[in-house]
Design an enzyme around this catalytic site. Sequence first.
Site, PDB file in Angstrom:
ATOM      1  N   THR A  16      69.053  86.126 -98.107  1.00 38.91           N
ATOM      2  CA  THR A  16      67.806  86.886 -98.196  1.00 38.91           C
ATOM      3  C   THR A  16      67.461  87.091 -99.676  1.00 38.91           C
ATOM      4  O   THR A  16      68.337  87.146-100.534  1.00 38.91           O
ATOM      5  CB  THR A  16      67.907  88.242 -97.479  1.00 38.91           C
ATOM      6  OG1 THR A  16      68.813  89.101 -98.186  1.00 38.91           O
ATOM      7  CG2 THR A  16      68.383  88.063 -96.039  1.00 38.91           C
ATOM      8  N   GLY A  17      66.156  87.202 -99.946  1.00 39.32           N
ATOM      9  CA  GLY A  17      65.741  87.283-101.344  1.00 39.32           C
ATOM     10  C   GLY A  17      66.109  86.012-102.092  1.00 39.32           C
ATOM     11  O   GLY A  17      66.521  86.071-103.251  1.00 39.32           O
ATOM     12  N   GLY A  18      65.937  84.874-101.435  1.00 42.75           N
ATOM     13  CA  GLY A  18      66.435  83.620-101.982  1.00 42.75           C
ATOM     14  C   GLY A  18      65.436  82.822-102.796  1.00 42.75           C
ATOM     15  O   GLY A  18      65.733  81.678-103.165  1.00 42.75           O
ATOM     16  N   SER A  20      64.133  83.636-105.844  1.00 43.57           N
ATOM     17  CA  SER A  20      64.217  83.789-107.298  1.00 43.57           C
ATOM     18  C   SER A  20      65.529  84.471-107.662  1.00 43.57           C
ATOM     19  O   SER A  20      66.261  84.958-106.793  1.00 43.57           O
ATOM     20  CB  SER A  20      63.047  84.627-107.835  1.00 43.57           C
ATOM     21  OG  SER A  20      63.142  85.970-107.400  1.00 43.57           O
ATOM     22  N   GLY A  21      65.825  84.494-108.951  1.00 49.91           N
ATOM     23  CA  GLY A  21      66.958  85.245-109.465  1.00 49.91           C
ATOM     24  C   GLY A  21      68.292  84.868-108.858  1.00 49.91           C
ATOM     25  O   GLY A  21      68.618  83.686-108.664  1.00 49.91           O
ATOM     26  N   ILE A  22      69.094  85.884-108.550  1.00 47.87           N
ATOM     27  CA  ILE A  22      70.441  85.665-108.012  1.00 47.87           C
ATOM     28  C   ILE A  22      70.380  84.905-106.695  1.00 47.87           C
ATOM     29  O   ILE A  22      71.197  84.012-106.443  1.00 47.87           O
ATOM     30  CB  ILE A  22      71.162  87.015-107.825  1.00 47.87           C
ATOM     31  CG1 ILE A  22      71.408  87.694-109.173  1.00 47.87           C
ATOM     32  CG2 ILE A  22      72.478  86.822-107.089  1.00 47.87           C
ATOM     33  CD1 ILE A  22      71.913  89.122-109.053  1.00 47.87           C
ATOM     34  N   GLY A  23      69.432  85.254-105.838  1.00 48.54           N
ATOM     35  CA  GLY A  23      69.332  84.593-104.538  1.00 48.54           C
ATOM     36  C   GLY A  23      69.075  83.107-104.666  1.00 48.54           C
ATOM     37  O   GLY A  23      69.703  82.293-103.974  1.00 48.54           O
ATOM     38  N   SER A 141      75.233  97.076-106.917  1.00 49.31           N
ATOM     39  CA  SER A 141      74.953  97.114-108.348  1.00 49.31           C
ATOM     40  C   SER A 141      75.931  98.071-109.001  1.00 49.31           C
ATOM     41  O   SER A 141      76.349  99.077-108.391  1.00 49.31           O
ATOM     42  CB  SER A 141      73.524  97.594-108.612  1.00 49.31           C
ATOM     43  OG  SER A 141      73.348  97.899-109.987  1.00 49.31           O
ATOM     44  N   TYR A 154      67.328 103.961-106.537  1.00 54.53           N
ATOM     45  CA  TYR A 154      67.902 102.611-106.510  1.00 54.53           C
ATOM     46  C   TYR A 154      69.419 102.675-106.450  1.00 54.53           C
ATOM     47  O   TYR A 154      70.057 102.006-105.623  1.00 54.53           O
ATOM     48  CB  TYR A 154      67.446 101.839-107.752  1.00 54.53           C
ATOM     49  CG  TYR A 154      68.057 100.462-107.868  1.00 54.53           C
ATOM     50  CD1 TYR A 154      67.580  99.401-107.106  1.00 54.53           C
ATOM     51  CD2 TYR A 154      69.113 100.222-108.746  1.00 54.53           C
ATOM     52  CE1 TYR A 154      68.137  98.135-107.212  1.00 54.53           C
ATOM     53  CE2 TYR A 154      69.678  98.970-108.859  1.00 54.53           C
ATOM     54  CZ  TYR A 154      69.187  97.922-108.091  1.00 54.53           C
ATOM     55  OH  TYR A 154      69.756  96.672-108.195  1.00 54.53           O
TER      56      TYR A 154
END
Length: 253
Positions: A16-18, A20-23, A141, A154
């Site tokens: 999920t969240g794939g 951009s970034g870490i995903g 995090s 957060y």
Amino acid sequence: MTETAAKLRNKVAVITGGSSGIGLATAQLFAEQGARVAITGRNQAALDQAVAQIGHGALAVAGDVANVADLDRLFATVHQQLGAVDVLIVNAASYVLAPLADFTESMFDRVSNVNFKGTFFTVQKALPYLRDGASVVLTSSTVAEKGVPNHAAYAATKAATRSLARSFSAELLPRRIRVNVLTPGPVDTPVFESVTASKEEAEAAKAGMGQFAPVKRVATAREIAQASLYLATDDSSFMLGSELLIDGGIRTL
């Protein structure tokens, strides 16, 4: 890399969240390691671009992890097109920062609905489609264990993520499904641009954040993806309900 050397050969991985970034970095690495990868995110254009970068027949399913109907559709689509899920990377997150006095209800709902509710129901909705013995990785995090100004909501959602991994692992023991947490420090991702007004401000924020780490830099998304690969494979078979901290020494030094 030879086909036999690939650590995720013929495994189905959902991230999920794939887009951009870490995903995205994780999806690229997993595909290189032989996985059949499915990613999800809210922006179809970003998903299309990500699929082109990932290659290897990657599948993209648009949806919002805060919407349980979208999660149902995600896993049903993945199962229909790729089969049962061997690896689930719960990476989608909302990064909303503001002083306590200025934090609005809508800001709280946005960060909580994605980071806490979204994490909980992503795993719940995946259960009928996860293979016994699957690996689930939740992304937390390092701020979950620290007091950082403007990060209250957060950080609390990321602390909740750490708690969920313990409870989920205990409940899923009969199916040998391992749920672990990956806990990064600051990472070089587009998130800096989302909380600043210009590219210059984003670079300054990134440099400033890097100074919090004893290594005096932020991590690359690829470094975090490598840690996620460890948790996704049998290399980490003795880890469950646990946490892999990869923060450049912020928490301990």
